[in-house]
Design an enzyme around this catalytic site. Structure first.
Site, PDB file in Angstrom:
ATOM      1  N   GLN A   5      87.412  56.609  65.008  1.00  0.00           N
ATOM      2  CA  GLN A   5      87.905  55.268  65.316  1.00  0.00           C
ATOM      3  C   GLN A   5      88.410  54.573  64.053  1.00  0.00           C
ATOM      4  O   GLN A   5      88.120  55.004  62.939  1.00  0.00           O
ATOM      5  CB  GLN A   5      86.785  54.438  65.959  1.00  0.00           C
ATOM      6  CG  GLN A   5      85.500  54.410  65.146  1.00  0.00           C
ATOM      7  CD  GLN A   5      84.235  54.321  65.974  1.00  0.00           C
ATOM      8  OE1 GLN A   5      84.267  53.930  67.130  1.00  0.00           O
ATOM      9  NE2 GLN A   5      83.093  54.681  65.397  1.00  0.00           N
ATOM     10  N   ASP A  35      73.217  50.883  72.330  1.00  0.00           N
ATOM     11  CA  ASP A  35      73.993  49.866  71.613  1.00  0.00           C
ATOM     12  C   ASP A  35      75.351  50.490  71.305  1.00  0.00           C
ATOM     13  O   ASP A  35      75.614  50.941  70.198  1.00  0.00           O
ATOM     14  CB  ASP A  35      73.238  49.481  70.332  1.00  0.00           C
ATOM     15  CG  ASP A  35      73.983  48.437  69.522  1.00  0.00           C
ATOM     16  OD1 ASP A  35      74.999  47.900  70.006  1.00  0.00           O
ATOM     17  OD2 ASP A  35      73.553  48.164  68.389  1.00  0.00           O
ATOM     18  N   HIS A  93      71.458  41.334  68.699  1.00  0.00           N
ATOM     19  CA  HIS A  93      70.409  42.281  68.289  1.00  0.00           C
ATOM     20  C   HIS A  93      69.018  41.851  68.746  1.00  0.00           C
ATOM     21  O   HIS A  93      68.197  42.686  69.104  1.00  0.00           O
ATOM     22  CB  HIS A  93      70.474  42.508  66.769  1.00  0.00           C
ATOM     23  CG  HIS A  93      71.714  43.257  66.385  1.00  0.00           C
ATOM     24  ND1 HIS A  93      72.647  42.777  65.511  1.00  0.00           N
ATOM     25  CD2 HIS A  93      72.186  44.450  66.827  1.00  0.00           C
ATOM     26  CE1 HIS A  93      73.642  43.645  65.417  1.00  0.00           C
ATOM     27  NE2 HIS A  93      73.389  44.660  66.196  1.00  0.00           N
ATOM     28  N   GLY A 143      75.677  60.813  71.537  1.00  0.00           N
ATOM     29  CA  GLY A 143      74.496  60.436  72.310  1.00  0.00           C
ATOM     30  C   GLY A 143      74.330  61.242  73.582  1.00  0.00           C
ATOM     31  O   GLY A 143      73.212  61.605  73.963  1.00  0.00           O
TER      32      GLY A 143
END
Ligand code: SAM
Length: 283
Positions: free
Chosen positions: A31, A155, A62, A138
């Site tokens: 990215q 997240d 958070h 992930g």
């Protein structure tokens, strides 16, 4: 000459922030990463031209993604964090001495390196001695994991680019299998306000509510995210986010927060009517 960071939130709406300097702009394997300094929001990080966090408002995101599940189950000892390369979730988890191990799986090593260099306010979380950082995808990491984690915090970036798989049915199923009996999964759940974000939110909710026995949604106000109205998902095999909150226990911990309180926790699950209806139609 004035320098402005502009991000389209829809094709007709954009957020613009006056920038004092651009500190970094590079293409990683996954990215585009950029870091800016600004007079209003302090330093901020964008990925593929999308705001990830600013020094001024990151505490809201958070704290809400971390303390909501932590106050529902005080026995959380083994945690998996997916994404979160800025370190903010690790920083919040550091406030619990009861946590024994945190696996953090981030696909892009450069995000972690850049945050360690430019965003110490969140990257300080990497000094957490319980943290075990794994560079990888992930979804691949979770395949074949069973009964290992008490809490999974997703997240992630939005459901495009490398983050897309983290909104899939397979991924939520893998999370379910990887969780222990009292396990909880919390995820960033997009926004209900603009049509594109709402579509992504509904698609995620449909899949999560088909996978988990309990699937609830809560909200927070995050000024630099599209519409400022942001949602999180709370899913579990049985624990309920407001009925099972251990309010007295959590307050006795004396954890220092700026946004989260147990009172706000309970209120954050009271959603506007149009959002409740959107969710109900898609369960
Ligand atoms: N904490 C931030 C905030 O306040 O909104 C947001 C996001 S964090 C920087 C999102 C991270 O998820 C990014 O660093 C990105 O590289 C990572 N990511 C995206 N797809 C992933 C995947 N499939 N597996 C692991 N990490 C992923």
């Amino acid at each position: 000459m004035d320098l402005w960071y502009s991000e389209f939130h829809t094709k007709n709406v954009k957020l613009s922030i006056k920038v004092s300097s651009e500190l970094l702009s590079e293409q990683s394997r996954y990215q585009h990463i950029a870091v800016f300094d600004s007079p209003e929001f302090g330093r901020f990080l964008t990925l593929d031209g999308v705001m990830m966090l600013t020094e001024k408002d990151e505490f809201i995101y958070h704290e809400m993604i971390t303390h909501v599940p932590m106050s529902v189950n005080p026995d959380i000892k083994i945690v998996l964090v997916i994404g979160a390369g800025d370190g903010g979730v690790l920083r919040e988890l550091s406030k619990y001495k009861t946590i024994e191990k945190i696996d953090l799986v981030e696909i892009d090593e450069r995000v972690i390196e850049v945050c360690k260099q430019y965003l110490p306010q969140t990257a300080c979380g990497f000094s957490n001695p319980a943290a075990n950082v794994i560079i990888g995808d992930g979804i691949k990491f979770l395949r074949n994991k069973e009964n290992e984690y008490d809490l999974i915090i997703v997240d992630s970036t939005d459901p495009s680019g490398p983050g897309e798989v983290l909104f899939s049915k397979e991924f939520y199923g893998n999370c379910y299998n990887a969780l222990t009996e009292h396990g909880i999964m919390v995820n960033q759940h997009e926004s209900p306000f603009y049509a594109n974000d709402a579509d992504a939110m509904i698609r995620a909710h449909k899949k999560i509510s088909k996978t988990f026995e309990v699937s609830k949604v809560y909200q927070a106000h995050i000024p630099t995210y599209p519409s400022g109205h942001w949602l999180f998902g709370f899913a579990s095999k049985g624990l309920h986010p407001t009925r099972d909150i251990k309010e007295e226990y959590w307050n006795r911990l004396n954890i220092d927060t700026k946004y989260y309180t147990t009172k706000l926790h309970k209120g954050s699950f009271c959603l506007p009517k149009y959002v409740e209806e959107m969710l109900k139609e898609n369960e």
